[in-house]
Design an enzyme around this catalytic site. Structure first.
Site, PDB file in Angstrom:
ATOM      1  N   TYR A  19       0.822  -1.216   0.000  1.00  0.00           N
ATOM      2  CA  TYR A  19       0.000   0.000   0.000  1.00  0.00           C
ATOM      3  C   TYR A  19       0.857   1.268   0.000  1.00  0.00           C
ATOM      4  O   TYR A  19       0.347   2.373  -0.188  1.00  0.00           O
ATOM      5  CB  TYR A  19      -0.948   0.035   1.209  1.00  0.00           C
ATOM      6  CG  TYR A  19      -2.026  -1.039   1.178  1.00  0.00           C
ATOM      7  CD1 TYR A  19      -2.354  -1.696  -0.002  1.00  0.00           C
ATOM      8  CD2 TYR A  19      -2.713  -1.396   2.327  1.00  0.00           C
ATOM      9  CE1 TYR A  19      -3.327  -2.674  -0.036  1.00  0.00           C
ATOM     10  CE2 TYR A  19      -3.697  -2.375   2.306  1.00  0.00           C
ATOM     11  CZ  TYR A  19      -3.995  -3.013   1.123  1.00  0.00           C
ATOM     12  OH  TYR A  19      -4.964  -3.982   1.094  1.00  0.00           O
ATOM     13  N   LYS A  52       3.816 -15.312   1.795  1.00  0.00           N
ATOM     14  CA  LYS A  52       3.815 -16.176   0.620  1.00  0.00           C
ATOM     15  C   LYS A  52       5.272 -16.402   0.221  1.00  0.00           C
ATOM     16  O   LYS A  52       5.721 -15.953  -0.842  1.00  0.00           O
ATOM     17  CB  LYS A  52       3.032 -15.512  -0.519  1.00  0.00           C
ATOM     18  CG  LYS A  52       1.530 -15.433  -0.279  1.00  0.00           C
ATOM     19  CD  LYS A  52       0.805 -16.719  -0.590  1.00  0.00           C
ATOM     20  CE  LYS A  52       0.770 -16.989  -2.077  1.00  0.00           C
ATOM     21  NZ  LYS A  52       0.180 -18.308  -2.389  1.00  0.00           N
ATOM     22  N   ASP A  88      -2.488 -17.881   1.917  1.00  0.00           N
ATOM     23  CA  ASP A  88      -3.692 -18.456   1.301  1.00  0.00           C
ATOM     24  C   ASP A  88      -4.153 -19.693   2.073  1.00  0.00           C
ATOM     25  O   ASP A  88      -5.354 -19.899   2.285  1.00  0.00           O
ATOM     26  CB  ASP A  88      -3.468 -18.774  -0.183  1.00  0.00           C
ATOM     27  CG  ASP A  88      -2.219 -19.579  -0.449  1.00  0.00           C
ATOM     28  OD1 ASP A  88      -1.304 -19.574   0.409  1.00  0.00           O
ATOM     29  OD2 ASP A  88      -2.132 -20.232  -1.501  1.00  0.00           O
ATOM     30  N   ASP A 124      -4.875  -7.103   5.969  1.00  0.00           N
ATOM     31  CA  ASP A 124      -6.120  -6.401   5.658  1.00  0.00           C
ATOM     32  C   ASP A 124      -7.222  -7.431   5.385  1.00  0.00           C
ATOM     33  O   ASP A 124      -8.325  -7.372   5.933  1.00  0.00           O
ATOM     34  CB  ASP A 124      -5.867  -5.534   4.404  1.00  0.00           C
ATOM     35  CG  ASP A 124      -6.961  -4.521   4.156  1.00  0.00           C
ATOM     36  OD1 ASP A 124      -7.907  -4.465   4.955  1.00  0.00           O
ATOM     37  OD2 ASP A 124      -6.884  -3.801   3.141  1.00  0.00           O
ATOM     38  N   ASP A 170     -10.207  -9.053   8.238  1.00  0.00           N
ATOM     39  CA  ASP A 170     -11.642  -8.933   7.928  1.00  0.00           C
ATOM     40  C   ASP A 170     -12.312 -10.305   7.945  1.00  0.00           C
ATOM     41  O   ASP A 170     -13.429 -10.462   8.439  1.00  0.00           O
ATOM     42  CB  ASP A 170     -11.848  -8.296   6.544  1.00  0.00           C
ATOM     43  CG  ASP A 170     -11.965  -6.785   6.635  1.00  0.00           C
ATOM     44  OD1 ASP A 170     -11.717  -6.231   7.724  1.00  0.00           O
ATOM     45  OD2 ASP A 170     -12.308  -6.148   5.617  1.00  0.00           O
TER      46      ASP A 170
END
Ligand code: NAD
Length: 372
Positions: A143, A194, A227, A251, A255
């Site tokens: 970001y 990852k 993942d 992020d 959530d």
């Protein structure tokens, strides 16, 4: 009498001021009954600041935040300011605070109250007793990484790009927060990245492992691809204690984890900076929900997320763990007794008492009285 605890309260917009009013009652109760007092400054942020000062946060308010021991934040935004210039959007007020206070560790607990086990979209046996903490790196990664932008490439196609970038100090400082927190919980950290496909993932795993070996070998550390973790959070969320991950994965995963618990109106968060020479960290506490314009001004908002944000502040900024426990227990007992704001009216509603914002706040204070 001065309390030596400087608190900046920023209620913001929409339901922010409504839910903050209920927390003020608890702050007053704590001051009177448990001598937990604060020197409180209250100020405007978001759309409220934009209306009065033409900016979503003034320099003066930012300075107070930088000097405060903690900031208790409500929520910002709403349709009234949807057409505001990008640089003046209410949310910029919060982003400026996060940046200038260098709040790099975002703590998002996901806890399921027994009384609300039916509110989760997962089966009760999967979420009953769930209590995990996700720590998201908040000030770096994709970001913020440069270069970023869009242009037309040599083939005449429009191309957009972002850069995922992490340095070793950025990884180490957020992992250190995770290890320290785990020591006060079940002593387990899961680091997610990852490393199979990303250079930053490889570096993240290396640094988490090194730091663990150097300073935190008493804590149990494991690694998982982000993942795979997204799947495990739905399959067996109770396997985890503290999860630490980067800005983008955090992020999404935080959530996902918050939805295990059922309602936005219940979830607090903390954002912490680096400790200074005295050990004090800059810190901001806020519910994860927004300003809920659809219910603002109607006395319907659930004040529990804001209340639990205040409890996190007691615990992490002021080392008042017993007082934080008491607030959390009062919330739990009020839910057990059947008090529900509209957002919690799911599943079997036999025997529940439908209440508004103020009645929920009053019920929590009354329960604190009983516990004391
Ligand atoms: P939201 O979180 O405000 O609301 C989503 C839904 O959840 C709404 O139906 C709302 O009524 C409900 N809800 C949220 N909090 C509740 C509570 N305490 N009690 C009962 N119900 C609750 O998200 P949104 O609708 O996407 O955004 C509304 C505004 O808030 C936008 O301007 C957005 O930019 C802003 N926002 C601000 C923050 C922040 O201040 N940190 C975070 C998210 C969104």
């Amino acid at each position: 009498m001065a309390s030596n605890r400087n608190l900046l309260v920023l209620p913001g917009d929409g339901i922010g001021p409504e839910v903050m009013n209920e927390v003020r009652k608890i702050i007053a109760w704590m001051g009177k009954k448990r001598a937990v007092g604060f020197d409180i400054t209250e100020d405007l942020v978001g759309g409220a600041a934009l209306d009065k000062h033409g900016t979503p946060i003034t320099d003066a308010t930012t300075k107070i935040a930088l000097e405060a021991d903690a900031v208790l934040f409500g929520s910002v935004g709403g349709p009234k300011w949807d057409t505001a210039d990008f640089s003046k959007k209410p949310e910029r007020g919060l982003l400026r605070l996060r940046k200038e206070m260098d709040l790099f560790a975002n703590l998002r607990p996901a806890k399921v109250f027994d009384a609300l086990v039916d509110a989760s979209s997962l089966k009760p046996e999967i979420v009953k007793g769930l209590d995990i903490m996700i720590i998201r790196e908040l000030t770096s990664g994709v970001y913020f990484g440069e270069p970023r932008g869009r242009h037309t490439n040599a083939k005449g196609e429009v191309e957009a790009f972002d850069t995922q970038r992490y340095t070793t100090p950025e990884i180490r400082r957020v992992c250190a927060v995770a290890f320290e927190l785990a020591r006060k919980r079940k002593n387990k950290v899961l680091s997610a990245e990852k490393a199979n496909v990303m250079y930053t993932g490889v570096l993240w795993r290396e640094e988490a492992t090194k730091l663990h070996k150097e300073s935190y070998s008493d804590v149990q550390l494991s690694h998982m691809y982000a993942d795979a973790l997204a799947m495990q959070l739905l399959r067996a969320p109770k396997d985890f204690d503290v999860i630490v991950t980067d800005n983008l994965f955090g992020d999404i995963l935080s959530d996902e984890a918050s939805m295990l618990t059922g309602s936005l109106g219940l979830l607090p968060s903390a954002s912490l900076g680096a400790p200074d020479a005295t050990g004090r960290r800059k810190a901001l506490y806020e519910p994860i929900h927004g300003s809920a314009p659809d219910i603002a001004g109607k006395g319907l908002a659930n004040p529990i997320a804001q209340t639990l944000s205040y409890a996190m502040m007691l615990r992490y900024s002021f080392d008042l763990g017993k007082d934080a426990d008491m607030v959390e227990l009062a919330v739990e007992n009020v839910l057990k007794a059947g008090y529900r704001t509209g957002d919690l009216l799911v599943g079997n509603t036999d025997g529940v008492k439908k209440v508004g914002t103020q009645e929920m706040g009053d019920a929590i204070v009354k329960e604190l009285d009983r516990l004391a």
